[in-house]
Design an enzyme around this catalytic site. Sequence first.
Site, mmCIF file in Angstrom:
data_model
loop_
_atom_site.group_PDB
_atom_site.id
_atom_site.type_symbol
_atom_site.label_atom_id
_atom_site.label_comp_id
_atom_site.label_asym_id
_atom_site.label_seq_id
_atom_site.Cartn_x
_atom_site.Cartn_y
_atom_site.Cartn_z
ATOM 1 N N TYR A 142 0.843 -1.189 0.000
ATOM 2 C CA TYR A 142 0.000 0.000 0.000
ATOM 3 C C TYR A 142 0.881 1.243 0.000
ATOM 4 O O TYR A 142 1.638 1.483 0.946
ATOM 5 C CB TYR A 142 -0.927 0.017 1.211
ATOM 6 C CG TYR A 142 -2.018 -1.033 1.194
ATOM 7 C CD1 TYR A 142 -2.320 -1.758 0.046
ATOM 8 C CD2 TYR A 142 -2.757 -1.317 2.343
ATOM 9 C CE1 TYR A 142 -3.318 -2.721 0.041
ATOM 10 C CE2 TYR A 142 -3.764 -2.276 2.345
ATOM 11 C CZ TYR A 142 -4.030 -2.976 1.181
ATOM 12 O OH TYR A 142 -5.027 -3.937 1.180
ATOM 13 N N ALA A 143 0.767 2.021 -1.059
ATOM 14 C CA ALA A 143 1.569 3.244 -1.214
ATOM 15 C C ALA A 143 3.054 2.934 -1.048
ATOM 16 O O ALA A 143 3.807 3.723 -0.479
ATOM 17 C CB ALA A 143 1.136 4.317 -0.221
#
Length: 350
Positions: free
Chosen positions: A98-99
Amino acid sequence: MARHTMTRDAQREREAVELEFDAEVIDEPTDVLVESNPVSGPIRVPRKAALGDTGIAVHPLALGGSVFGWTLSHEASFAVLDRFAGLGGELIDTADAYASGRSEQIIGAWLADRGLRDRMTVMTKAGRHPEHRGLSPRSLQGAVDASLERLRVERIDVLFFHGEDAEVPLEESLGAVDRLITAGKVRSIGASDFSPERLIEARVLAANGLPRFQTVTTAYNLMDRRGFEGAPELVAHAQGLAVLPYFALAGGFLGGGVRRRTDLRHDARGARLARHLGRRGHRVLAVLDDIAAEHGVTPATIAVAWLQSRPTVAAPVAGVSRPEQVDALLAAGSVQLQRSELVELDRASA
């Protein structure tokens, strides 16, 4: 069925968030006292949900961290996490991908700054980070060490295999996790988007001494039922797996903010929501509106409460973009849906 006097239009104006039965109601929630913390004083929250045989019991709603460090800044993410903890939330879901790891970094900084590590249960996933792809022993070791550093914790509460890896024998992956558990770096494991066949294979390997999956996460909500109901649900039930459905609000559609195509944004999210704008989608929203008005809550709350009523579901996973949206998600744990309401929702979404 009698309904609250609140009009459907008024109910629709509420914010959308991305967020065996007895004869009368689903199991009545039992309040649990949560001790004081830097965010709030003592508060009472609904019944706890067990995560398989991990020994972990939490509020039955997980906060999704996919937006942290992506669409939400460091400060905005802290505000959401503060609201979640302040209202009794305990379970945080993220992934090393995530990111590109920024989600884990933000959660780790927040845990350290607020001093809430002992109260929060942290789940993360490995297998899709650019630097540690796949489920080979080497990738898993590197991924876990990197996640521990970003999260600023000594042990990951639940480590998910982030999808299957056809190139690596599952036995090797589970063997690698066994060593990580022995080293105290991982407490328990789960499977994300695994097929029923792969889960059965994993259980056979567990019978031979390898770590056993305790939890499983998959896309599941009122608009997306077919992918889980059937063989995946039967296997999860047979194995005693705690199901943590993500996309709990169908990308935000079940929050009720999108009713017509003119409400859609011209982006990827708008395209995803557009597929629900049909007879079935409007039928589901109409039933959610009515039941939400009866209970004096938002449609999003009822959509999450429906998931929480499912026999195998432990805690739906949902994300938000603003702190105030957390309230509707956590409120679902205190809603007692009647059998007739569940039947209405089942029929509308069939």
